[in-house]
Write a protein that holds these residues in place. Structure first.
Motif: not given
Lengths: 703, 73
Positions: A617-619, A343-345, A562-565, A365-374
């Motif tokens: 992240m890669a997937y 919900s925070f996403e 890096i993975t997202w890029i 930041l959101v789809l790559g980083l935030y989502r995977t980290l959370t």
């Protein structure tokens, strides 16, 4: 003040010993046998103002802390646990050197009220080294449970030093200890040290040696030095060299040679220990009353836990139980965390839209980083927060030495050292710690074996990976049904495989490049103790969970970006990730994995915790977006990427057996001092992981 | 005189001599295995390998290789 030594001889150890101090500041050494609750006492006294590191040039941990009481302030130095100052290990050497040359203003010797006889031996030894000794008899609560009564005043009168009874974990007796320290430091306590009197012959020799040395040497108690000269403690003199000037050392050597001609040192050493212990026995018999049957309860528990028949099955059952609770308990909080994060996403996404941020930034930041980290946090945090406290609880109970006891015949068969089992158990926490832990093994051959095989037990960084994959893939046998037994059994099975590989590789190493027979081994089985729940939760949540997760998150952030890029940079029709994956894929397929998994393992070299984050992240960077609700959706991602049961199994096996993380490798380098052994430490697990995974893949495809 | 490794569970014996050398001997002495010390045999482990002894109020396990370096009576 300070040492009278050539400045060229300054060793780092000496530097540490010269702690700077102001007026009303005192340096107190905290010494004691292992398992006496010394660290608990240290923590209670210093609270949060402590600092840990290694003894310079040594690999033994050193903890220092400060506290104030009244007008006096104290630097407390936690000296490594030692049975005796006649050092047989690096820990004992550091302990002895610090008490000898560290210029502590007082030494607090912490003892275990339930086995004072052996502890008194150390007290007597310390009293020979220094005058200001304070005896702390700790674990009084345990003593009470065992109906042991202690006559404190009697001991105090007989030894002539202050005695304080404590129960450190309950905070009992700490104020008295601090009061006593203040008394001692302001010279208000009248010491009446009674040192041990040896036989006439030895005493005569002591006086003779003392008379020879007293003109020149004044920074160590001569009686102690004389005794070591007489009993010929060569290891002591080797390490002592750095604390004396050349002149002094020469003089000592002259006296040594003279004495050596007239004394049978081995006999004298035995006699000295014998008299020491006899005094300890007398003191204990006089002032300590205990049931003849104080082991009764421990023996009862041991009858079950270390039974010849049930010992090992119970161990496996316990392990499965721990994993079961972990898997069962983690499901609900995982879902809750995932919901909250998701919900925070949405909120984050709305912010990005309001700010008119470019799409690629939102993507990174959101789809790559935030989502995977959370996602990682919600999958990894709950199992860790359950697993680590339970594991620490077992450690605190005193179960690990029993594991070593149960498994010893297997290690013996593998021609390995008995203590390898203990360093292996430490590896469950962290392989680097386990590799450092092999220092308890004196024989270089067996130490190397223990170092090279430590990686085969899963560490904190890999347990969450194993538990997560086992849960994700094997908990949902069919939709809606949540099975907890199978994942628990699978993780237990993996641990068993890890131990079997450890034994097998140890055996093969002892028969090939590290030939030899197992060396001597003594194992103490400490009494079972009620764990301190507060401490267990603190250490397991702060030290382990947060640490492991923190490391995963920190390393995963750059890796994530890096993975997202890479996943969204296209060359022709394919993203860069797909190129890398395609390149690795043919080989990975032989292992029953895919290119992305293998890439995640390679990128996971700095820390095993980030294998899953990178994988995700890669997937995610290449596949379409999916609903986010924890374990089940994770399974969907994996299945969408062609995971089968074989893939899941092989990922777990590969994670269990593959190369050590870079921290562990660097630790191997540090411990062995050789790149050759570091390479071997890398190659053996890698080859085994590849062979095992190829075998399972081969078998799977046969059917 | 016997070897400590040959003593049955439940028996209490007195240490007579240590045949161990160097570090091992030092370690045994540090544990309190000096001449005349009473030692009780508490439990034998799988394959009669590790045996638990009560040495000065502490439970210590020794392998057969070590306990047969201790002479008792």
């Amino acid at each position: 003040m300070g040492l009278t030594r050539d400045s060229s001889k300054q060793s780092t150890l000496v530097d540490l010993f010269n702690i700077e101090k102001k007026e009303n500041e005192h340096i107190i050494a905290l010494a004691g046998n292992p398992n006496t609750g010394k660290s608990t006492l240290f923590n209670h006294l210093t609270g949060l103002s402590q600092h840990t590191g290694n003894w310079p040039g040594k690999t033994v941990t050193n903890a220092r802390g400060k506290f104030k009481h009244g007008c006096e302030s104290y630097h407390l130095v936690d000296v490594p646990g030692a049975y005796s100052l006649f050092a047989t290990s690096e820990e004992e050497m550091v302990a002895r050197d610090f008490i000898c040359f560290g210029h502590a203003d007082a030494v607090v010797v912490v003892t275990d009220a339930t086995c004072l006889e052996r502890n008194f031996n150390l007290v007597y030894q310390v009293m020979e080294l220094t005058d200001n000794v304070i005896l702390v008899i700790n674990l009084m609560d345990e003593a009470k449970k065992k109906n042991i009564t202690i006559n404190k005043i009697g001991i105090e009168l007989d030894l002539g030093i202050p005695v304080v009874l404590t129960s450190a974990r309950n905070g009992v007796g700490l104020k008295e200890l601090k009061d006593t320290l203040n008394l001692v430091m302001t010279n208000q306590y009248e010491y009446n040290n009674k040192s041990i009197i040896y036989s006439n012959e030895i005493e005569k020799k002591i006086s003779y040696v003392e008379s020879k040395l007293e003109a020149k040497i004044n920074h160590i108690k001569l009686r102690f030095l004389a005794l070591r000269i007489i009993d010929g403690d060569n290891r002591f003199f080797d390490s002592m060299k750095q604390y004396f000037s050349d002149d002094e050392y020469e003089l000592i050597n002259q006296v040594r040679e003279e004495i050596h001609q007239e004394v049978n040192q081995e006999e004298v050493r035995e006699l000295i220990t014998e008299i020491n212990y006899k005094e300890a026995e007398v003191l204990k018999n006089k002032y300590v009353k205990e049931n003849a049957n104080k082991f009764h309860k421990d023996k009862k528990i041991d009858d079950i836990l270390t039974s010849r028949i049930f010992g090992i099955p119970i161990m496996l059952l316990l392990l499965t139980g721990v994993f079961y609770i972990t898997v069962a308990g983690a499901n609900v909080p995982s879902g809750m965390l995932a919901d909250a994060f998701f919900s925070f996403e949405e909120v984050l996404t709305r912010w990005f839209h309001t700010l008119h941020a470019p799409n690629w930034l939102h993507g990174v930041l959101v789809l790559g980083l935030y989502r995977t980290l959370t996602w990682v946090v919600s999958v990894m945090l709950p199992p860790m927060a359950i697993f680590f406290p339970i594991f620490t609880l077992l450690e605190d109970l005193g179960y690990l030495p029993r594991v070593a006891y149960n498994l010893d015949h297997l290690f013996k068969k593998a021609c390995a050292h008995g203590k390898q089992c203990l360093s292996m158990c430490m590896g469950f926490g962290c392989n680097a710690a386990g590799i450092i832990g092999t220092r308890i093994i004196e024989s270089p051959r067996e130490k190397l074996i223990a170092i090279l095989t430590n990686n085969f037990v899963p560490c904190n960084g890999r347990f969450p990976t194993l538990i997560a994959i086992a849960t994700v893939f094997f908990a949902y046998v069919s939709y809606g049904q949540y099975n907890r037994i199978i994942p628990a059994l699978i993780v237990t099975g993996l641990v068993v495989i890890g131990i079997m590989v450890t034994l097998l590789v140890s055996y093969l190493l002892s028969k090939t490049i590290l030939k030899g027979v197992p060396s001597s081994f003594t194992l103490e089985l400490p009494p079972y103790r009620k764990p301190q729940i507060g401490r267990v939760i603190y250490t397991s949540i702060i030290d382990r969970t947060i640490f492991v997760l923190g490391r995963a998150v920190l390393v995963a952030i750059p890796a994530g970006i890096i993975t997202w890029i890479l996943g969204n940079t296209f060359i022709g029709d394919l993203s860069v990730i797909q190129y890398i994956a395609n390149f690795l894929d043919p080989f990975a397929q032989l292992l029953g994995l895919d290119g992305i998994i293998l890439m995640a393992f390679i990128l996971g070299l700095p820390a095993n915790e980030i294998v899953i984050p990178i994988l995700l992240m890669a997937y995610l960077s290449t596949s379409s977006m999916i609903e986010f609700d924890s374990f089940d959706s994770l399974r969907q991602v994996l299945v969408n990427n062609n995971w089968t049961y074989l893939t899941a199994l092989n990922v777990m096996l590969f994670s269990l057996l593959h190369w050590p993380c870079s921290t562990a490798l660097l630790t191997i380098k540090k411990e062995t001092g050789s790149w050759k052994w570091t390479c071997i430490g890398f190659i053996i697990p890698t080859v085994i992981a590849i062979i095992v995974c190829m075998m399972t893949t081969g078998i799977y495809h046969l059917f | 005189m016997n070897y400590l490794s040959d003593i049955d569970v439940g028996k209490v014996v007195k240490v007579n001599a240590l045949l161990a050398k160097d570090l091992l001997k030092e370690r045994m002495l540090a544990l309190g295995l000096t001449k005349g010390t009473s030692v009780e045999v508490i439990r034998k482990g799988p394959k009669n390998n590790l045996t638990v002894f009560d040495i000065r109020g502490v439970m210590i396990a020794l392998r057969r290789e070590e306990s047969n370096l201790i002479m008792v009576e």
